[in-house]
Design a protein around this motif. Structure first.
Motif, PDB file in Angstrom:
ATOM      1  N   GLU A   1       0.868  -0.992   0.199  1.00  0.00           N
ATOM      2  CA  GLU A   1      -0.069   0.037  -0.046  1.00  0.00           C
ATOM      3  C   GLU A   1       0.839   1.264  -0.072  1.00  0.00           C
ATOM      4  O   GLU A   1       1.758   1.661   0.936  1.00  0.00           O
ATOM      5  CB  GLU A   1      -0.810  -0.047   1.301  1.00  0.00           C
ATOM      6  N   VAL A   2       0.804   2.012  -0.832  1.00  0.00           N
ATOM      7  CA  VAL A   2       1.573   3.391  -1.064  1.00  0.00           C
ATOM      8  C   VAL A   2       0.786   4.392  -0.262  1.00  0.00           C
ATOM      9  O   VAL A   2      -0.439   4.603  -0.608  1.00  0.00           O
ATOM     10  CB  VAL A   2       1.412   3.689  -2.626  1.00  0.00           C
ATOM     11  N   ALA A   3       1.544   4.954   0.986  1.00  0.00           N
ATOM     12  CA  ALA A   3       0.816   6.204   1.488  1.00  0.00           C
ATOM     13  C   ALA A   3       0.820   7.624   0.434  1.00  0.00           C
ATOM     14  O   ALA A   3       0.176   8.271   0.707  1.00  0.00           O
ATOM     15  CB  ALA A   3       1.896   6.307   2.606  1.00  0.00           C
TER      16      ALA A   3
ATOM     17  N   THR B   1       9.942   9.105  -5.795  1.00  0.00           N
ATOM     18  CA  THR B   1       9.885   8.206  -4.569  1.00  0.00           C
ATOM     19  C   THR B   1       8.395   7.773  -4.039  1.00  0.00           C
ATOM     20  O   THR B   1       7.700   8.753  -3.891  1.00  0.00           O
ATOM     21  CB  THR B   1      10.600   9.222  -3.578  1.00  0.00           C
ATOM     22  N   LEU B   2       8.469   6.674  -3.728  1.00  0.00           N
ATOM     23  CA  LEU B   2       7.152   6.144  -3.154  1.00  0.00           C
ATOM     24  C   LEU B   2       7.474   5.791  -1.742  1.00  0.00           C
ATOM     25  O   LEU B   2       8.391   5.276  -1.431  1.00  0.00           O
ATOM     26  CB  LEU B   2       6.898   4.844  -3.823  1.00  0.00           C
ATOM     27  N   THR B   3       6.526   6.286  -1.094  1.00  0.00           N
ATOM     28  CA  THR B   3       6.561   5.824   0.449  1.00  0.00           C
ATOM     29  C   THR B   3       5.515   4.706   0.932  1.00  0.00           C
ATOM     30  O   THR B   3       4.004   5.374   0.352  1.00  0.00           O
ATOM     31  CB  THR B   3       6.193   7.083   1.487  1.00  0.00           C
ATOM     32  N   PHE B   4       5.565   3.831   1.436  1.00  0.00           N
ATOM     33  CA  PHE B   4       4.763   2.766   1.954  1.00  0.00           C
ATOM     34  C   PHE B   4       4.210   2.805   3.280  1.00  0.00           C
ATOM     35  O   PHE B   4       4.833   3.364   3.936  1.00  0.00           O
ATOM     36  CB  PHE B   4       5.270   1.446   1.448  1.00  0.00           C
ATOM     37  N   THR B   5       2.904   2.334   3.460  1.00  0.00           N
ATOM     38  CA  THR B   5       2.303   2.496   4.738  1.00  0.00           C
ATOM     39  C   THR B   5       3.081   1.408   5.925  1.00  0.00           C
ATOM     40  O   THR B   5       3.709   0.429   5.190  1.00  0.00           O
ATOM     41  CB  THR B   5       0.909   2.005   4.560  1.00  0.00           C
ATOM     42  N   PRO B   6       3.088   1.704   6.803  1.00  0.00           N
ATOM     43  CA  PRO B   6       3.761   0.523   7.803  1.00  0.00           C
ATOM     44  C   PRO B   6       3.071  -0.810   7.531  1.00  0.00           C
ATOM     45  O   PRO B   6       3.774  -1.790   7.920  1.00  0.00           O
ATOM     46  CB  PRO B   6       3.276   1.231   9.205  1.00  0.00           C
ATOM     47  N   ASN B   7       1.935  -0.988   7.401  1.00  0.00           N
ATOM     48  CA  ASN B   7       1.601  -2.391   7.299  1.00  0.00           C
ATOM     49  C   ASN B   7       1.873  -3.044   5.921  1.00  0.00           C
ATOM     50  O   ASN B   7       1.901  -4.492   5.637  1.00  0.00           O
ATOM     51  CB  ASN B   7      -0.176  -2.452   7.177  1.00  0.00           C
ATOM     52  N   SER B   8       2.819  -2.467   5.233  1.00  0.00           N
ATOM     53  CA  SER B   8       3.596  -2.949   3.886  1.00  0.00           C
ATOM     54  C   SER B   8       4.608  -3.527   4.574  1.00  0.00           C
ATOM     55  O   SER B   8       5.895  -2.909   4.061  1.00  0.00           O
ATOM     56  CB  SER B   8       3.668  -2.235   2.790  1.00  0.00           C
ATOM     57  N   SER B   9       5.140  -4.308   5.516  1.00  0.00           N
ATOM     58  CA  SER B   9       6.358  -4.224   6.446  1.00  0.00           C
ATOM     59  C   SER B   9       7.335  -5.304   5.553  1.00  0.00           C
ATOM     60  O   SER B   9       8.320  -5.465   6.023  1.00  0.00           O
ATOM     61  CB  SER B   9       5.768  -5.329   7.385  1.00  0.00           C
TER      62      SER B   9
ATOM     63  N   LEU C   1       8.389  -4.351   2.549  1.00  0.00           N
ATOM     64  CA  LEU C   1       8.723  -3.725   1.731  1.00  0.00           C
ATOM     65  C   LEU C   1       9.535  -2.733   2.490  1.00  0.00           C
ATOM     66  O   LEU C   1       9.420  -2.240   3.553  1.00  0.00           O
ATOM     67  CB  LEU C   1       7.534  -2.682   1.068  1.00  0.00           C
ATOM     68  N   ASP C   2      10.584  -1.885   1.740  1.00  0.00           N
ATOM     69  CA  ASP C   2      11.217  -1.003   2.512  1.00  0.00           C
ATOM     70  C   ASP C   2      10.325   0.180   2.542  1.00  0.00           C
ATOM     71  O   ASP C   2       9.195   0.337   1.841  1.00  0.00           O
ATOM     72  CB  ASP C   2      12.531  -0.397   1.208  1.00  0.00           C
ATOM     73  N   ALA C   3      10.851   1.258   3.548  1.00  0.00           N
ATOM     74  CA  ALA C   3       9.709   2.281   3.971  1.00  0.00           C
ATOM     75  C   ALA C   3       9.460   3.215   2.627  1.00  0.00           C
ATOM     76  O   ALA C   3       8.475   3.391   2.695  1.00  0.00           O
ATOM     77  CB  ALA C   3      10.325   3.164   5.182  1.00  0.00           C
ATOM     78  N   SER C   4      10.597   3.525   2.013  1.00  0.00           N
ATOM     79  CA  SER C   4      10.429   4.131   0.669  1.00  0.00           C
ATOM     80  C   SER C   4      11.188   3.565  -0.245  1.00  0.00           C
ATOM     81  O   SER C   4      12.317   2.927  -0.102  1.00  0.00           O
ATOM     82  CB  SER C   4      10.678   5.663   0.862  1.00  0.00           C
ATOM     83  N   GLU C   5      10.972   3.901  -1.599  1.00  0.00           N
ATOM     84  CA  GLU C   5      11.811   3.454  -2.747  1.00  0.00           C
ATOM     85  C   GLU C   5      11.525   4.376  -3.765  1.00  0.00           C
ATOM     86  O   GLU C   5      10.532   5.086  -4.160  1.00  0.00           O
ATOM     87  CB  GLU C   5      11.327   2.064  -3.255  1.00  0.00           C
ATOM     88  N   ARG C   6      12.754   4.819  -4.582  1.00  0.00           N
ATOM     89  CA  ARG C   6      12.671   5.558  -5.722  1.00  0.00           C
ATOM     90  C   ARG C   6      12.751   5.168  -7.096  1.00  0.00           C
ATOM     91  O   ARG C   6      13.591   4.042  -7.328  1.00  0.00           O
ATOM     92  CB  ARG C   6      13.898   6.786  -5.628  1.00  0.00           C
ATOM     93  N   PHE C   7      12.165   5.528  -8.004  1.00  0.00           N
ATOM     94  CA  PHE C   7      11.947   4.864  -9.328  1.00  0.00           C
ATOM     95  C   PHE C   7      12.146   6.041 -10.394  1.00  0.00           C
ATOM     96  O   PHE C   7      12.132   7.255 -10.130  1.00  0.00           O
ATOM     97  CB  PHE C   7      10.425   4.095  -9.491  1.00  0.00           C
ATOM     98  N   ASP C   8      12.591   5.522 -11.558  1.00  0.00           N
ATOM     99  CA  ASP C   8      12.673   6.490 -12.656  1.00  0.00           C
ATOM    100  C   ASP C   8      11.259   7.082 -13.042  1.00  0.00           C
ATOM    101  O   ASP C   8      11.256   8.215 -13.531  1.00  0.00           O
ATOM    102  CB  ASP C   8      13.346   5.530 -14.076  1.00  0.00           C
ATOM    103  N   LEU C   9      10.290   6.263 -12.934  1.00  0.00           N
ATOM    104  CA  LEU C   9       8.960   6.766 -13.251  1.00  0.00           C
ATOM    105  C   LEU C   9       7.970   6.185 -12.215  1.00  0.00           C
ATOM    106  O   LEU C   9       7.995   4.904 -12.268  1.00  0.00           O
ATOM    107  CB  LEU C   9       8.501   6.426 -14.822  1.00  0.00           C
ATOM    108  N   VAL C  10       6.965   6.808 -12.023  1.00  0.00           N
ATOM    109  CA  VAL C  10       5.757   6.162 -11.168  1.00  0.00           C
ATOM    110  C   VAL C  10       4.545   6.409 -11.990  1.00  0.00           C
ATOM    111  O   VAL C  10       4.256   7.496 -12.544  1.00  0.00           O
ATOM    112  CB  VAL C  10       5.578   6.915  -9.896  1.00  0.00           C
TER     113      VAL C  10
END
Length: 423
Positions: free
Chosen positions: A121-123, A130-138, A140-149
């Motif tokens: 789940e993306v917060a 940069t994507l930041t994920f919700t805490p329940n997406s444990s 996954l890393d807390a955030s991750e960066r992509f060339d394109l979202v």
């Protein structure tokens, strides 16, 4: 290029298939624990079929659908079954009705194993990718960066906020729809389309295996609650022509689902910002009155794939592709100005290669006017066909009965004509 697709709906998965086949390193993030299509059907007209062809999915799609629906009588009928207007054959053109579950299966099967990550789940998203994920997406890393979202997260999109510069709320239409697919084949006697009455509509669309996708629309408050959805739908359409009651009765109760019909409360000024781009309902949620929600999402996916493919020519996922350069490096190497989008006030920290900025700008110029126009027409059609007053509904029926068939055909063609962009 590393691409994140947010949402495993039809638009998101279609874009993922096209871009992955073109050489991108694609990951799809889906908030649900499993990818579910929902028990309903989908009308795919000529434009959607052209998009599937562009994405290389037409053969698989044709294997689970057939063209027999094109021979059915279609248009609008009264509740007693008398035709108000029949759509001429040339207006229907190419048409397929597909079970959403079949289309989802085709899309998932076309992706490499591990492409879709569930319980993800993306917060929030940032314009630098940069994507930041919700805490329940444990997992996954807390955030991750992509060339394109790619924001394909639907009507209630969180990604849309970064593109629009703030929330854009859904707007309830004033009506809701029950949808279902019969559990057994039902004989339609060669007739499909919609039947209309004051404040209510019923739609019929045959699937390739003889089962029938149907929808029942009624005016009601957005927060309406019913103890038994199937029984309520059956009661609301009691006395309507055959085989409406038979279709509802032939559908499992747990397969009858009701959805509040909404679109976006305002048009977006752009479908992209920095390294973030929107497609499908996240960009242009529309009411289903023209049967174009799925078709427009497929057009989005195909257009984005065509425009980005020339940028994916080098070792996918290696970080060495043309889009791996910062905008400053690209500008020095090419002697051009940077790809930063000044209109959106991205700030100096956001790097967007000129090639990517140009591709996303062209995507926006191709898709935004068309989809927003169709969304507006669809909302207007809903207002017309959900008229509550028997007097106004009768006047509507009289007007539509008098419309020349050539005008009906021309209107349909304006929506269903589409071809992929040239690059």
């Amino acid at each position: 290029m590393r691409i994140a697709v947010i949402g495993a709906g039809i638009g998101g998965l279609s874009a993922a298939v096209g871009l992955q086949r073109a050489g991108a390193d694609v990951t799809v993030f889906e908030r649900a624990s499993e990818v579910r299509a929902g028990g309903s059907g989908l009308s795919i007209f000529a434009n959607g079929l052209a998009a599937l062809e562009t994405l290389g999915l037409r053969e698989a799609f044709d294997a689970v659908t057939d063209s027999s629906v094109e021979g059915f009588a279609a248009g609008q009928r009264r509740a007693d079954g008398r035709w108000i207007v029949q759509v001429p054959d040339e207006a229907v053109g190419a048409l397929r009705i597909v079970d959403r579950a079949d289309l989802h299966r085709i899309l998932l099967d076309a992706l490499a194993p591990g492409t879709v990550r569930t319980d993800a789940e993306v917060a929030s998203a940032a314009s630098d990718g940069t994507l930041t994920f919700t805490p329940n997406s444990s997992h996954l890393d807390a955030s991750e960066r992509f060339d394109l979202v790619i924001g394909a997260d639907g009507l209630h999109s969180r990604v849309r906020t970064v593109v629009a510069g703030g929330p854009v709320a859904p707007r309830y239409s004033g009506y809701s729809a029950w949808r279902g697919i019969t559990s057994v084949p039902v004989d339609l006697s060669g007739e499909a389309g919609e039947s209309v009455g004051p404040g209510r509509r019923f739609g019929i669309a045959p699937l390739a295996d003889g089962r029938v996708y149907w929808f029942a629309v009624a005016n009601m408050p957005e927060d309406a609650v019913f103890a038994d959805e199937k029984a309520t739908a059956l009661q609301m359409f009691t006395g309507w022509h055959s085989p409406i009651a038979e279709l509802i009765a032939a559908t499992d109760a747990e397969a009858v689902r009701r959805t509040a019909i909404s679109d976006l409360s305002s048009r977006l000024a752009s479908f992209h910002r920095g390294r973030v781009v929107l497609l499908g309902d996240a960009a242009h949620a529309m009411t289903p009155n023209l049967g174009q929600g799925g078709g427009q999402a497929l057009e989005d996916a195909a257009t984005l794939t065509v425009l980005l493919t020339p940028l994916l020519g080098e070792s996918p996922g290696s970080g060495a592709s043309r889009l791996g350069r910062t905008e400053e490096q690209a500008a020095r190497g090419a002697g051009t100005r940077t790809g930063e989008d000044q209109d959106h006030n991205l700030g100096p920290s956001v790097s967007v290669p000129p090639e990517l900025a140009a591709a996303l700008g062209r995507y926006d110029s191709l898709r935004r006017p068309r989809t927003q126009s169709i969304a507006q027409k669809s909302r207007l059609m809903g207002q017309i066909f959900q008229l509550e007053s028997p007097l106004l509904a009768g006047l509507r029926n009289a007007v539509f009965s008098a419309v020349p068939s050539r005008l009906v055909a021309a209107q349909a063609a304006s929506v269903q004509k589409w071809s992929p962009p040239q690059v």
